[in-house]
Design a protein around this motif. Structure first.
Motif, PDB file in Angstrom:
ATOM      1  N   ASP A  43       0.844  -1.200   0.000  1.00 53.38           N
ATOM      2  CA  ASP A  43       0.000   0.000   0.000  1.00 53.38           C
ATOM      3  C   ASP A  43       0.879   1.249   0.000  1.00 53.38           C
ATOM      4  O   ASP A  43       0.569   2.251  -0.670  1.00 53.38           O
ATOM      5  CB  ASP A  43      -0.907   0.013   1.239  1.00 53.38           C
ATOM      6  N   ILE A  44       1.984   1.200   0.742  1.00 52.83           N
ATOM      7  CA  ILE A  44       2.912   2.330   0.820  1.00 52.83           C
ATOM      8  C   ILE A  44       3.726   2.443  -0.462  1.00 52.83           C
ATOM      9  O   ILE A  44       3.846   3.519  -1.048  1.00 52.83           O
ATOM     10  CB  ILE A  44       3.845   2.177   2.038  1.00 52.83           C
ATOM     11  N   LYS A  49       1.311   5.601  -7.582  1.00 52.35           N
ATOM     12  CA  LYS A  49       0.841   5.320  -8.945  1.00 52.35           C
ATOM     13  C   LYS A  49      -0.589   5.795  -9.200  1.00 52.35           C
ATOM     14  O   LYS A  49      -1.065   5.727 -10.330  1.00 52.35           O
ATOM     15  CB  LYS A  49       0.950   3.826  -9.246  1.00 52.35           C
ATOM     16  N   ASP A  50      -1.253   6.300  -8.159  1.00 55.12           N
ATOM     17  CA  ASP A  50      -2.630   6.769  -8.312  1.00 55.12           C
ATOM     18  C   ASP A  50      -2.752   8.221  -7.868  1.00 55.12           C
ATOM     19  O   ASP A  50      -2.020   8.687  -6.990  1.00 55.12           O
ATOM     20  CB  ASP A  50      -3.593   5.904  -7.498  1.00 55.12           C
ATOM     21  N   SER A  51      -3.717   8.919  -8.446  1.00 55.58           N
ATOM     22  CA  SER A  51      -3.901  10.340  -8.150  1.00 55.58           C
ATOM     23  C   SER A  51      -4.412  10.591  -6.735  1.00 55.58           C
ATOM     24  O   SER A  51      -4.460  11.737  -6.292  1.00 55.58           O
ATOM     25  CB  SER A  51      -4.868  10.969  -9.157  1.00 55.58           C
ATOM     26  N   ILE A  66      -2.104   4.504 -12.964  1.00 56.39           N
ATOM     27  CA  ILE A  66      -1.181   3.717 -13.782  1.00 56.39           C
ATOM     28  C   ILE A  66      -1.380   2.243 -13.466  1.00 56.39           C
ATOM     29  O   ILE A  66      -1.321   1.831 -12.306  1.00 56.39           O
ATOM     30  CB  ILE A  66       0.277   4.131 -13.510  1.00 56.39           C
ATOM     31  N   GLN A  67      -1.606   1.458 -14.492  1.00 54.46           N
ATOM     32  CA  GLN A  67      -1.831   0.025 -14.319  1.00 54.46           C
ATOM     33  C   GLN A  67      -0.495  -0.697 -14.411  1.00 54.46           C
ATOM     34  O   GLN A  67       0.218  -0.608 -15.407  1.00 54.46           O
ATOM     35  CB  GLN A  67      -2.787  -0.500 -15.398  1.00 54.46           C
ATOM     36  N   LEU A  68      -0.142  -1.416 -13.378  1.00 55.19           N
ATOM     37  CA  LEU A  68       1.080  -2.212 -13.380  1.00 55.19           C
ATOM     38  C   LEU A  68       0.758  -3.632 -13.825  1.00 55.19           C
ATOM     39  O   LEU A  68      -0.287  -4.185 -13.476  1.00 55.19           O
ATOM     40  CB  LEU A  68       1.707  -2.238 -11.980  1.00 55.19           C
ATOM     41  N   ARG A 144       4.263   9.965 -12.502  1.00 56.73           N
ATOM     42  CA  ARG A 144       3.096  10.556 -13.162  1.00 56.73           C
ATOM     43  C   ARG A 144       3.435  10.967 -14.595  1.00 56.73           C
ATOM     44  O   ARG A 144       2.641  10.730 -15.521  1.00 56.73           O
ATOM     45  CB  ARG A 144       2.609  11.749 -12.346  1.00 56.73           C
ATOM     46  N   PHE A 145       4.603  11.579 -14.798  1.00 56.00           N
ATOM     47  CA  PHE A 145       4.963  12.025 -16.143  1.00 56.00           C
ATOM     48  C   PHE A 145       5.286  10.850 -17.058  1.00 56.00           C
ATOM     49  O   PHE A 145       4.704  10.706 -18.141  1.00 56.00           O
ATOM     50  CB  PHE A 145       6.162  12.973 -16.087  1.00 56.00           C
TER      51      PHE A 145
END
Length: 249
Positions: A43-44, A49-51, A66-68, A144-145
């Motif tokens: 979780d940490i 990866k999420d807004s 972002i999907q891993l 994010r970029f």
């Protein structure tokens, strides 16, 4: 003669071996503990990866996720072990440093021991600050970029779990080292190898170098992101000037 002075070479090796075993055991035990806390640990680790991550909310960044993906049969288990071991090493690091210092300190004079404690604590604290700054600021902006960047709408980005973890590890180590700049500067000034006047004279050159480093670390065309990444490094440089001036004007 003190007890340390009567130890033979082989006795010192035995003490070193005992210290190394205790440090390894501490890291492994903490690694096992974090291994069984998988949900909390990831979780940490995966939060940036999420807004919904705190940094994005503070900066008002739009919704994204972002999907891993996993591309290898053993990848997720090996990543789990790797991340748990690194987390365990980080948690056990105060004890590891303490054990290492206890082994080295008998060979130091009293004044050397005093300075060594200060330098070790300062270096450790600065490294941790670098780790936190990277996790809360630098890495999220990079993810994010790069995670949402596309050369064309026809090309979909599939970010692997290994790539994500390796990037996080690399950037954490880089910024942990970068945040040692004030400590290294102080040591160089103490040794007479650095002066505040030199750092002030070449401040403009340093700022250009900082921008270049920031651009390499976060390859983004976003000026705001570049400034946000450059700011902590510039503050480290200015802090170093103050510390060096206190030692060698």
């Amino acid at each position: 003669m003190s007890h340390e002075e009567t130890l033979t070479f082989w006795d010192h090796l035995d003490v070193l071996r005992g210290s190394l075993i205790r440090m390894i055991v501490a890291a492994v035990v903490m690694g096992i503990a974090t291994f069984f806390m998988k949900d909390k640990l990831f979780d940490i680790v995966l939060a940036p990866k999420d807004s919904s991550f705190c940094t994005y909310r503070l900066l008002g960044i739009e919704d994204f996720s972002i999907q891993l993906v996993n591309t290898d049969l053993t990848e997720q288990f090996m990543i789990h072990m790797k991340v748990a071991l690194m987390a365990g090493l980080l948690i056990a690091s105060p004890y590891i440093l303490y054990t290492l210092f206890r082994f080295i300190s008998p060979a130091l004079y009293e004044n050397e021991r005093k300075y060594s404690i200060r330098i070790t604590v300062a270096a450790y604290v600065m490294f941790l600050i670098g780790v936190v700054v990277n996790y809360l600021l630098i890495f999220p902006l990079t993810v994010r970029f790069l995670g949402t960047y596309r050369v064309s709408e026809e090309v979909q980005t599939l970010l692997t779990l290994t790539s994500y973890i390796d990037t996080l590890t690399m950037m954490t180590l880089i910024f942990g080292i970068i945040f040692e700049i004030p400590v290294v500067s102080w040591l160089l000034a103490k040794a007479g190898m650095l002066k505040a006047s030199w750092m002030t004279r070449y401040r403009r050159h340093a700022i250009v170098a900082i921008l270049i480093v920031a651009a390499i670390i976060t390859p983004t065309a976003d000026i705001l992101t570049l400034v946000i990444v450059s700011l902590p490094i510039w503050l480290l440089y200015e802090t170093s000037i103050v510390l060096v001036r206190a030692v060698a004007p």
